[in-house]
Design an enzyme around this catalytic site. Sequence first.
Site, PDB file in Angstrom:
ATOM      1  N   GLU A  37      -4.387   3.549   2.602  1.00 40.47           N
ATOM      2  CA  GLU A  37      -4.651   4.822   2.904  1.00 40.47           C
ATOM      3  C   GLU A  37      -5.625   5.580   2.163  1.00 40.47           C
ATOM      4  O   GLU A  37      -5.288   6.255   0.968  1.00 40.47           O
ATOM      5  CB  GLU A  37      -3.444   5.619   3.009  1.00 40.47           C
ATOM      6  N   TRP A  63       0.645   5.801   0.684  1.00 42.26           N
ATOM      7  CA  TRP A  63       0.052   6.769   0.288  1.00 42.26           C
ATOM      8  C   TRP A  63      -0.113   7.044  -1.507  1.00 42.26           C
ATOM      9  O   TRP A  63      -1.196   7.437  -1.910  1.00 42.26           O
ATOM     10  CB  TRP A  63       0.750   8.159   0.724  1.00 42.26           C
ATOM     11  N   MET A 121       0.247   5.677  12.672  1.00 37.81           N
ATOM     12  CA  MET A 121       0.956   6.748  12.096  1.00 37.81           C
ATOM     13  C   MET A 121       0.828   8.097  12.640  1.00 37.81           C
ATOM     14  O   MET A 121       0.252   9.049  11.970  1.00 37.81           O
ATOM     15  CB  MET A 121       0.731   6.790  10.632  1.00 37.81           C
ATOM     16  N   GLY A 148       0.812  -1.307  -0.047  1.00 39.32           N
ATOM     17  CA  GLY A 148      -0.006  -0.007   0.024  1.00 39.32           C
ATOM     18  C   GLY A 148       0.780   1.223   0.054  1.00 39.32           C
ATOM     19  O   GLY A 148       1.639   1.349  -0.811  1.00 39.32           O
ATOM     20  N   TRP A 164       9.172   5.553  10.831  1.00 37.89           N
ATOM     21  CA  TRP A 164       9.077   5.809   9.207  1.00 37.89           C
ATOM     22  C   TRP A 164      10.181   6.998   9.154  1.00 37.89           C
ATOM     23  O   TRP A 164       9.943   7.757   9.588  1.00 37.89           O
ATOM     24  CB  TRP A 164       7.698   6.289   8.773  1.00 37.89           C
ATOM     25  N   ASP A 218       3.043  13.609  10.636  1.00 38.10           N
ATOM     26  CA  ASP A 218       2.247  14.587   9.556  1.00 38.10           C
ATOM     27  C   ASP A 218       1.116  14.837  10.206  1.00 38.10           C
ATOM     28  O   ASP A 218       0.206  15.178   9.373  1.00 38.10           O
ATOM     29  CB  ASP A 218       1.950  13.392   8.377  1.00 38.10           C
TER      30      ASP A 218
END
Length: 394
Positions: free
Chosen positions: A146, A105, A209, A103, A365, A212
């Site tokens: 996502e 983004w 996650m 997968g 990440w 961001d």
Amino acid sequence: MKALYLFGILAASLALTDGVMFCYYESWAAYAPYGGEFHTNDIDPHLCTHLFYAFAGINPETYEVKILDPYTDLCIEGGLCGFENFTALKQENPDLKTLLSIGGWTEGSETYSTMAGDKGYREAFVASSVSLIQQYGFDGLDLDWEYPTQRGGVPEDKENFVTLLNELKAGLQEDGLLLTIAVSAGKYTIDESYDIPGISAVVDFVNLMTYDFHGSWEPFTHANSPLFAHPDDADHGLEFLNVDFAVQYWIDGGCPPVKLVMGIPVYGRTYTLEDPSQTGFFAPTSLPGIPGVYTNESGLMGYHELCFSQILSDEWVIVHDETMNEPYAYILSQNNLWVSYDDPDSVRLKAAYARDQGLAGCMVWSMDTDDFAGACGRPYDIINSITEEFHLKK
């Protein structure tokens, strides 16, 4: 609340002595310019408990798993043998687990939505994914959709995602293979996309996650991954955009803490200041920061790029704002560049938080943007700081 928590870190007993350290590897790091390139055979197999190879995808015609970069991933036609080298790291560390992440983004959501909503497509995806994992010796699958219901998805994705995960688990567990998922930390995406009890009952781990939260898509500076809310966040409707809120929201929603793995970024989000006299949080911006020399992406700098740049130039101003847990820095001579990032001190605070909340561990990440070569000090200072604080190292 934050002050009490920071005091609590110093006083807390070190009850947890075990946990997971999940490290994502960006396969495209092999293409970085000289000095930043990072291959599977550069990975320290003793650094993390679980390694995640990012990414494979889905064939939009057959809905089977798809190898996205055959040159990087495979050995054919002089390729880099990424899959084989990655799983071969277990020869040096038999306790290491390697997973293939599917997968991301860039893959988007529409194909995953279509696949999850059709029994035949799900069967094709599950069968091909399990076969690929077994072929290359991975220990499991990590699904990074996502996001369900978002970006071209449909409301039915929320229920279909649970169905897909159950079918994936059935296909994997026969050989004792792991199933993990990477999920959003944004409240509104969580509400729309996830049946938290349903998915938590199926998967082995939930990779949250928690980064961001802010970036150059906003017209002001802010922290990439704030542990707690900024005092002025409520005035801007941003009180949900922080690590603590996301962790508690997932737990309150039905995810057992022992399955929740808290994400920590090994990169910073960058901005271009509009007014060089305004350099704090909520300073006005209109453009992303200039690209880093290795990652080459506007609005982002890997930790390895940033720490080395700070060594090379004494023009950087580094600020540890007393209201926040993460540093920010700016250098006006480089196009009014401003960056929010995590350093070894801030990730220790986050690891301590994860430990004290009883979480399964932490994930990063990504490992290839840590200071893997030790140009700024000890190699992998971010990851090592996390594991030391969480007491993974015996």
